[in-house]
Design an enzyme around this catalytic site. Structure first.
Site, PDB file in Angstrom:
ATOM      1  N   LYS A   9       3.419  -2.265  -2.434  1.00 33.24           N
ATOM      2  CA  LYS A   9       2.195  -2.577  -1.683  1.00 33.24           C
ATOM      3  C   LYS A   9       1.217  -1.427  -1.848  1.00 33.24           C
ATOM      4  O   LYS A   9       1.582  -0.282  -2.132  1.00 33.24           O
ATOM      5  CB  LYS A   9       2.492  -2.818  -0.200  1.00 33.24           C
ATOM      6  CG  LYS A   9       3.132  -1.661   0.560  1.00 33.24           C
ATOM      7  CD  LYS A   9       2.177  -0.594   1.072  1.00 33.24           C
ATOM      8  CE  LYS A   9       2.902   0.469   1.880  1.00 33.24           C
ATOM      9  NZ  LYS A   9       2.044   1.666   2.149  1.00 33.24           N
ATOM     10  N   PRO A  92       8.677   4.501  -6.904  1.00 36.10           N
ATOM     11  CA  PRO A  92       9.060   5.884  -6.602  1.00 36.10           C
ATOM     12  C   PRO A  92       9.263   6.114  -5.114  1.00 36.10           C
ATOM     13  O   PRO A  92       8.567   5.534  -4.273  1.00 36.10           O
ATOM     14  CB  PRO A  92       7.872   6.698  -7.124  1.00 36.10           C
ATOM     15  CG  PRO A  92       6.716   5.746  -7.041  1.00 36.10           C
ATOM     16  CD  PRO A  92       7.277   4.396  -7.363  1.00 36.10           C
ATOM     17  N   GLY A  95       6.268   7.622  -2.309  1.00 34.49           N
ATOM     18  CA  GLY A  95       5.023   7.393  -3.022  1.00 34.49           C
ATOM     19  C   GLY A  95       3.985   6.612  -2.240  1.00 34.49           C
ATOM     20  O   GLY A  95       2.871   6.420  -2.717  1.00 34.49           O
ATOM     21  N   GLY A  96       4.340   6.113  -1.048  1.00 34.72           N
ATOM     22  CA  GLY A  96       3.392   5.325  -0.274  1.00 34.72           C
ATOM     23  C   GLY A  96       3.264   3.890  -0.750  1.00 34.72           C
ATOM     24  O   GLY A  96       2.370   3.166  -0.313  1.00 34.72           O
ATOM     25  N   LEU A  97       4.180   3.448  -1.629  1.00 36.63           N
ATOM     26  CA  LEU A  97       4.141   2.082  -2.159  1.00 36.63           C
ATOM     27  C   LEU A  97       5.050   1.129  -1.389  1.00 36.63           C
ATOM     28  O   LEU A  97       5.131  -0.057  -1.724  1.00 36.63           O
ATOM     29  CB  LEU A  97       4.533   2.080  -3.637  1.00 36.63           C
ATOM     30  CG  LEU A  97       3.596   2.853  -4.574  1.00 36.63           C
ATOM     31  CD1 LEU A  97       4.194   2.930  -5.980  1.00 36.63           C
ATOM     32  CD2 LEU A  97       2.211   2.216  -4.622  1.00 36.63           C
ATOM     33  N   GLY A  98       5.739   1.645  -0.377  1.00 37.60           N
ATOM     34  CA  GLY A  98       6.542   0.786   0.479  1.00 37.60           C
ATOM     35  C   GLY A  98       7.840   0.319  -0.126  1.00 37.60           C
ATOM     36  O   GLY A  98       8.381  -0.713   0.286  1.00 37.60           O
ATOM     37  N   SER A 102      10.068  -2.679   1.321  1.00 42.54           N
ATOM     38  CA  SER A 102      10.073  -3.902   0.534  1.00 42.54           C
ATOM     39  C   SER A 102      11.494  -4.315   0.179  1.00 42.54           C
ATOM     40  O   SER A 102      11.858  -5.500   0.247  1.00 42.54           O
ATOM     41  CB  SER A 102       9.237  -3.715  -0.740  1.00 42.54           C
ATOM     42  OG  SER A 102       9.098  -4.923  -1.442  1.00 42.54           O
ATOM     43  N   ASP A 134       6.475  -1.068   8.251  1.00 42.34           N
ATOM     44  CA  ASP A 134       5.948  -1.755   7.069  1.00 42.34           C
ATOM     45  C   ASP A 134       6.767  -2.981   6.677  1.00 42.34           C
ATOM     46  O   ASP A 134       6.314  -3.775   5.846  1.00 42.34           O
ATOM     47  CB  ASP A 134       5.906  -0.804   5.862  1.00 42.34           C
ATOM     48  CG  ASP A 134       4.789   0.226   5.951  1.00 42.34           C
ATOM     49  OD1 ASP A 134       3.991   0.144   6.903  1.00 42.34           O
ATOM     50  OD2 ASP A 134       4.734   1.098   5.074  1.00 42.34           O
TER      51      ASP A 134
END
Length: 283
Positions: A9, A92, A95-98, A102, A134
């Protein structure tokens, strides 16, 4: 074996609006998924155990959100079966990509089907909230305007643009970032209309992250040579909207080491949601 995607995300903006009595920060953000994902598969077992086949570097079993999600669903529904979880990690850590959230959400969705627990999406999202703020947006499966601590969701449909995502070689500590952020002022609330009109959008944590992590600062400065980048979540990945995939890949070929990255398109529907074109990878 069926493979289930756990997409990344982006936070298209992130404003911190206050702090609750329990210490959690309130925020406003827009979550959008990417067509770039971890992949999971599940072997059902009769021994009642939930295990992982491959360890995640730096993540103990007690802190593995995928295992915790499976065990929470099993306990909540009285499931006697177990599962062996296979995770192919592409997103990663830090990385703040969740990625962890997820993975947890996909595990709830997948095992809800495979174990035939028949839990509704709202109830799965409520379970997910126990794992992290999240997780619910991934369970609900639609790009969303989020408030509260990230769990109050209103579906939105931003442009499904192409992005170049830069990945610095650093694992960002969210706790440290928020400790640094405490020295700054909170943002006034925005409206969804403000978002659509592009007013006042930024990531409030960016200054603190760039100060503490020079690798993130370098990524942001490099991306700034081609447009206006933004950091996602509490970092450290940064993203730049590009006009098409070809341009994104051209820029990616020029990314300075030790940065890495990828090009992906924004998605307003999770690949596992009822409204997605395909139910799972390989469909």
């Amino acid at each position: 074996m069926r493979t289930w995607p756990a997409p990344a995300k982006l936070n298209l903006f992130l404003h911190i609006t206050g702090r609750r009595a329990d210490g959690y920060h309130t925020l406003q953000t827009v979550f959008q998924f990417l067509d770039y994902a971890d992949e999971l598969s599940y072997d059902l077992t009769n021994d009642g155990l939930v295990t992982r086949t491959v360890p995640v570097a730096g993540v103990s079993e007690d802190h593995d959100l995928t295992l915790r999600a499976a065990r929470l669903l099993k306990e909540s529904c009285g499931v006697t079966q177990g599962a062996r979880i296979h995770l192919t990690k592409r997103l990663p850590l830090g990385g703040g990509l969740g990625g962890g959230s997820s993975d947890a959400a996909t595990t709830l969705l997948a095992l809800n089907e495979l174990w035939n627990t028949r839990m509704s999406i709202p109830n799965l999202a409520a379970l997910g909230l126990k794992l992290g703020a999240d997780v619910p947006v991934f369970v609900h499966g639609h790009a969303a305007w989020a408030e509260g601590i990230g769990e109050i969701l209103t579906p939105v449909a931003p442009d499904e643009a192409w992005y170049l995502v830069a990945v610095p070689p650093v694992l960002v500590s969210t706790a440290q970032v928020f400790a640094e952020f405490e020295l700054t002022r909170y943002s006034p609330p925005l409206t969804i209309r403000d978002f659509h009109e592009g007013r006042g959008l930024r990531n409030d944590l960016e200054v603190a992250v760039r100060k503490r992590y020079p690798e993130v600062d370098r990524a942001m400065r490099w991306l700034s040579g081609f447009g206006t980048p933004r950091m996602t979540g509490s970092g450290g990945c940064a993203f730049l909207k590009v006009t098409n995939a070809d341009l994104g890949h051209q820029l990616l070929e020029r990314i300075p080491k030790p940065l890495t990255g990828f090009v992906a398109r924004g998605l307003n529907r999770h690949p596992l949601s009822a409204g997605a074109a395909t139910a799972h990878l390989g469909a």
